[in-house]
Design a protein around this motif. Structure first.
Motif, PDB file in Angstrom:
ATOM      1  N   PHE A  72      84.670  13.515  40.599  1.00  0.00           N
ATOM      2  CA  PHE A  72      83.658  14.335  41.239  1.00  0.00           C
ATOM      3  C   PHE A  72      82.908  13.588  42.332  1.00  0.00           C
ATOM      4  O   PHE A  72      82.023  14.150  42.979  1.00  0.00           O
ATOM      5  N   ARG A  73      83.248  12.345  42.547  1.00  0.00           N
ATOM      6  CA  ARG A  73      82.618  11.603  43.644  1.00  0.00           C
ATOM      7  C   ARG A  73      83.226  11.978  44.983  1.00  0.00           C
ATOM      8  O   ARG A  73      82.731  11.567  46.033  1.00  0.00           O
ATOM      9  N   SER A  74      84.339  12.710  44.962  1.00  0.00           N
ATOM     10  CA  SER A  74      85.043  13.029  46.206  1.00  0.00           C
ATOM     11  C   SER A  74      85.363  14.521  46.274  1.00  0.00           C
ATOM     12  O   SER A  74      85.872  15.099  45.325  1.00  0.00           O
ATOM     13  N   ARG A  75      85.093  15.129  47.405  1.00  0.00           N
ATOM     14  CA  ARG A  75      85.398  16.548  47.584  1.00  0.00           C
ATOM     15  C   ARG A  75      86.902  16.818  47.576  1.00  0.00           C
ATOM     16  O   ARG A  75      87.343  17.920  47.281  1.00  0.00           O
TER      17      ARG A  75
ATOM     18  N   VAL B  60      80.332  11.110  29.473  1.00  0.00           N
ATOM     19  CA  VAL B  60      80.580  10.969  30.906  1.00  0.00           C
ATOM     20  C   VAL B  60      79.853   9.751  31.463  1.00  0.00           C
ATOM     21  O   VAL B  60      80.427   8.940  32.195  1.00  0.00           O
ATOM     22  N   VAL B  61      78.582   9.611  31.112  1.00  0.00           N
ATOM     23  CA  VAL B  61      77.774   8.511  31.647  1.00  0.00           C
ATOM     24  C   VAL B  61      78.239   7.168  31.100  1.00  0.00           C
ATOM     25  O   VAL B  61      78.268   6.163  31.826  1.00  0.00           O
ATOM     26  N   ALA B  62      78.596   7.124  29.817  1.00  0.00           N
ATOM     27  CA  ALA B  62      79.078   5.867  29.237  1.00  0.00           C
ATOM     28  C   ALA B  62      80.383   5.433  29.899  1.00  0.00           C
ATOM     29  O   ALA B  62      80.611   4.245  30.137  1.00  0.00           O
ATOM     30  N   LYS B  63      81.241   6.396  30.215  1.00  0.00           N
ATOM     31  CA  LYS B  63      82.530   6.091  30.840  1.00  0.00           C
ATOM     32  C   LYS B  63      82.367   5.711  32.312  1.00  0.00           C
ATOM     33  O   LYS B  63      83.049   4.815  32.818  1.00  0.00           O
TER      34      LYS B  63
ATOM     35  N   ARG C 185      78.023   5.331  37.187  1.00  0.00           N
ATOM     36  CA  ARG C 185      77.700   5.699  38.572  1.00  0.00           C
ATOM     37  C   ARG C 185      77.766   7.207  38.813  1.00  0.00           C
ATOM     38  O   ARG C 185      77.439   7.684  39.903  1.00  0.00           O
ATOM     39  N   PHE C 186      78.237   7.934  37.809  1.00  0.00           N
ATOM     40  CA  PHE C 186      78.217   9.387  37.917  1.00  0.00           C
ATOM     41  C   PHE C 186      76.793   9.880  38.166  1.00  0.00           C
ATOM     42  O   PHE C 186      76.580  10.898  38.821  1.00  0.00           O
ATOM     43  N   LEU C 187      75.809   9.144  37.648  1.00  0.00           N
ATOM     44  CA  LEU C 187      74.409   9.528  37.822  1.00  0.00           C
ATOM     45  C   LEU C 187      73.935   9.349  39.265  1.00  0.00           C
ATOM     46  O   LEU C 187      72.836   9.804  39.609  1.00  0.00           O
ATOM     47  N   CYS C 188      74.748   8.702  40.086  1.00  0.00           N
ATOM     48  CA  CYS C 188      74.352   8.448  41.472  1.00  0.00           C
ATOM     49  C   CYS C 188      74.943   9.467  42.444  1.00  0.00           C
ATOM     50  O   CYS C 188      74.690   9.411  43.649  1.00  0.00           O
ATOM     51  N   ILE C 189      75.743  10.398  41.937  1.00  0.00           N
ATOM     52  CA  ILE C 189      76.360  11.389  42.810  1.00  0.00           C
ATOM     53  C   ILE C 189      75.291  12.296  43.413  1.00  0.00           C
ATOM     54  O   ILE C 189      74.358  12.715  42.727  1.00  0.00           O
ATOM     55  N   SER C 190      75.449  12.617  44.672  1.00  0.00           N
ATOM     56  CA  SER C 190      74.542  13.561  45.321  1.00  0.00           C
ATOM     57  C   SER C 190      74.923  14.980  44.910  1.00  0.00           C
ATOM     58  O   SER C 190      76.053  15.408  45.137  1.00  0.00           O
ATOM     59  N   VAL C 191      73.964  15.679  44.322  1.00  0.00           N
ATOM     60  CA  VAL C 191      74.239  17.055  43.900  1.00  0.00           C
ATOM     61  C   VAL C 191      74.501  17.951  45.105  1.00  0.00           C
ATOM     62  O   VAL C 191      75.466  18.717  45.130  1.00  0.00           O
TER      63      VAL C 191
ATOM     64  N   SER D  42      64.410   4.900  40.937  1.00  0.00           N
ATOM     65  CA  SER D  42      63.695   6.127  40.591  1.00  0.00           C
ATOM     66  C   SER D  42      64.623   7.040  39.795  1.00  0.00           C
ATOM     67  O   SER D  42      65.844   7.028  40.004  1.00  0.00           O
ATOM     68  N   PRO D  43      64.063   7.854  38.906  1.00  0.00           N
ATOM     69  CA  PRO D  43      64.903   8.757  38.114  1.00  0.00           C
ATOM     70  C   PRO D  43      65.242  10.056  38.840  1.00  0.00           C
ATOM     71  O   PRO D  43      65.901  10.930  38.257  1.00  0.00           O
ATOM     72  N   SER D  44      64.834  10.225  40.070  1.00  0.00           N
ATOM     73  CA  SER D  44      64.989  11.514  40.748  1.00  0.00           C
ATOM     74  C   SER D  44      66.450  11.944  40.860  1.00  0.00           C
ATOM     75  O   SER D  44      66.799  13.085  40.546  1.00  0.00           O
ATOM     76  N   LYS D  45      67.330  11.042  41.310  1.00  0.00           N
ATOM     77  CA  LYS D  45      68.737  11.419  41.460  1.00  0.00           C
ATOM     78  C   LYS D  45      69.411  11.626  40.108  1.00  0.00           C
ATOM     79  O   LYS D  45      70.104  12.641  39.905  1.00  0.00           O
ATOM     80  N   PRO D  46      69.279  10.713  39.134  1.00  0.00           N
ATOM     81  CA  PRO D  46      69.853  10.974  37.810  1.00  0.00           C
ATOM     82  C   PRO D  46      69.336  12.269  37.185  1.00  0.00           C
ATOM     83  O   PRO D  46      70.083  13.008  36.561  1.00  0.00           O
TER      84      PRO D  46
END
Length: 388
Positions: free
Chosen positions: A142-145, A98-101, A104-110, A74-78
C-alpha cells in the motif's frame, strides 16, 4: 493525552461501521474531559508507548518496531492511518499484525497514497471487507499506487480474489515487485511450454515463488523437467515442472536413485514411472519405502507392474490402498469375487465407484463389510473382516 488517544482509537477500531470522522467527533464531544490549562511545552512523542497503547503491539514488538519509527515526532500521521484502517473494517488484532510486520505502514500518507489505492481497488470491484483482508496480507504494497495495476493483473491470472489471497499468504511480495521484470516474462515462458491459463494458474498457486524467481532459473527448471522425459506438450508437464522446481540437479539425481533402490526398478523403469507421475520426486523416502513394502512384498505386485502404473504410489497407504486391498482379499477368500479383478483398477476408482462395485453388492452375504471397510479407512484395520 496518551490515554485519551488510546481510548479514542480503540473505539474507532472496534466499531468499523461508523465513519472514522463522525466517530471521532462523537467520542470527543461525549467523552473528552474539560480542557486542561495551557502547557508551555509539548512532551516528546513516545513511539514505543504509542505502539503498545494504541496499536496493540506487545512491549517486545513495540521495542523492535520503534527503531524504524524514530523519526516520528507526532502521532498525527499514525492516528490518521489507524482511523482510515478502522473505516475499512480492520479489527484491532489485524492492525497489530500489520504494524508489527511493517511498522512504516504508520507513515503512509492517507491522502496521497492510501486513499487513492483504496479507490483504485474499489474500482476493480473489491469491497471494503476484501480490501481489509488484503491489507492484512500485503500491507507493505500500500506504499505504492502501482499495486492496483499489479493486483488487477494477478487477479486475472489466478481467476479470483480468493485464489489471489491464497498466493499472497505464501508470497506477499508479489504486489510490490515490477511485473515487467519478474512475473510477465515467466508467464510468457510457461505459455511457450504449452501451458494454458488454467495450468499456469494452478502451478503458480502451488508455487508462488515461481513468479518472483529470475527468468534464467525458471528456464533451468523447464530444461530439467524436459530432462525427465516429459515433453512440453504433455499434460504432465506442469506436474513435472512443479516436481523439479527449486530442487537442484544433485537432489533430483539422489531421488531417482532412491526410487530405483526402494522399488527395485531399472533405469528404464524409473524413467517410465517418473515420466507418468513426476510427483514421485516430491514424495518422502519413508512414504516410498512403506508403499513399496506393501505393494510388492505384501500384495505381491511385480516392480515392473508398479513402474508402469506409478499412480499407485501417489495414493495414501493407510486411507486408500490398504483398506481396499483388505476388501479385495476378503472377497476373494470368501468366493464373493466371481472373476479375477485387477488390483490397479480397484485402487484407482473413486470412493463412490469402489463402494458401488465392491461393497454394496454384498450387503446381505457380508453385512459387516461396509462397517469393517470404514474402520480400515480410519486406520482401525480389523484383524479379520467379518462374513456374518
Amino acid at each position: 493525552m496518551l490515554r485519551l488517544r488510546s481510548y479514542v482509537l480503540t473505539h474507532l477500531i472496534s466499531y468499523p461501521s461508523a465513519s472514522p470522522i463522525s466517530s471521532l467527533h462523537g467520542l470527543l464531544s461525549t467523552t473528552a474531559p474539560a480542557p486542561a490549562p495551557p502547557i508551555s511545552a509539548s512532551p516528546a512523542f513516545a513511539v514505543e508507548d504509542y505502539l503498545v497503547a494504541t496499536c496493540g503491539l506487545t512491549r517486545a514488538q513495540a521495542f523492535k518496531a520503534s527503531t524504524k519509527l524514530s523519526h516520528i515526532k507526532s502521532p498525527s500521521k499514525p492516528d490518521a492511518v489507524l482511523s482510515y484502517l478502522a473505516g475499512l473494517g480492520l479489527s484491532g488484532g489485524d492492525v497489530a499484525k500489520v504494524v508489527a510486520k511493517d511498522p512504516r505502514f504508520l507513515c503512509i500518507s492517507v491522502e496521497r497514497t492510501m486513499a487513492p489505492v483504496v479507490s483504485g481497488l474499489t474500482g476493480l470491484g473489491l469491497s471494503h471487507s476484501e480490501i481489509a483482508r488484503l491489507v492484512s496480507f500485503a500491507g507493505v504494497s500500500f506504499r505504492s499506487r502501482s499495486m492496483v495495476s499489479r493486483l488487477q493483473y494477478y487477479q486475472h491470472l489466478f481467476g479470483s480474489f480468493e485464489n489471489l489471497l491464497l498466493v499472497l499468504r505464501r508470497n506477499a511480495y508479489l504486489l510490490s515487485l515490477d511485473l515487467q521484470g519478474t512475473a510477465k516474462p515467466t508467464i510468457a515462458l510457461l505459455r511457450e511450454c504449452g501451458l494454458d491459463a488454467c495450468d499456469i494458474a494452478k502451478l503458480c498457486v502451488r508455487l508462488p515463488r515461481l513468479l518472483t524467481t529470475k527468468l534464467e532459473r525458471v528456464r533451468a527448471m523447464v530444461a530439467c523437467a524436459e530432462g525427465l522425459g516429459v515433453p512440453r506438450d504433455s499434460g504432465m508437464f506442469s506436474e513435472a515442472l512443479r516436481a523439479v522446481a527449486f530442487l537442484g540437479e544433485k537432489k533430483i539425481a539422489a531421488k531417482l536413485e532412491h526410487l530405483k533402490d526402494t522399488l527395485g526398478w531399472s533405469d528404464a523403469e524409473v524413467g517410465t514411472a517418473v515420466c507418468k507421475a513426476p510427483m514421485l520426486l516430491r514424495a518422502s523416502k519413508d512414504r516410498m519405502q512403506r508403499l513399496s513394502e506393501f505393494l510388492i512384498s505384501e500384495v505381491g505386485l511385480e516392480p515392473t507392474y508398479v513402474a508402469h502404473r506409478p499412480a499407485l504410489l501417489t495414493y495414501s497407504l493407510e486411507g486408500r490402498i490398504r483398506p481396499r486391498y483388505c476388501v479385495f482379499k476378503f472377497l476373494k477368500e470368501n468366493g464373493l469375487l466371481h472373476h479375477d479383478r485387477d488390483y490397479y483398477a480397484a485402487f484407482m476408482v473413486t470412493e463412490k465407484v469402489f463402494v458401488k462395485k465392491y461393497i454394496s453388492p454384498h450387503s446381505e452375504s457380508a453385512p459387516h463389510l461396509a462397517e469393517d471397510y470404514a474402520a480400515a479407512c480410519r486406520g482401525e484395520v480389523p484383524a479379520i473382516f467379518r462374513l456374518t
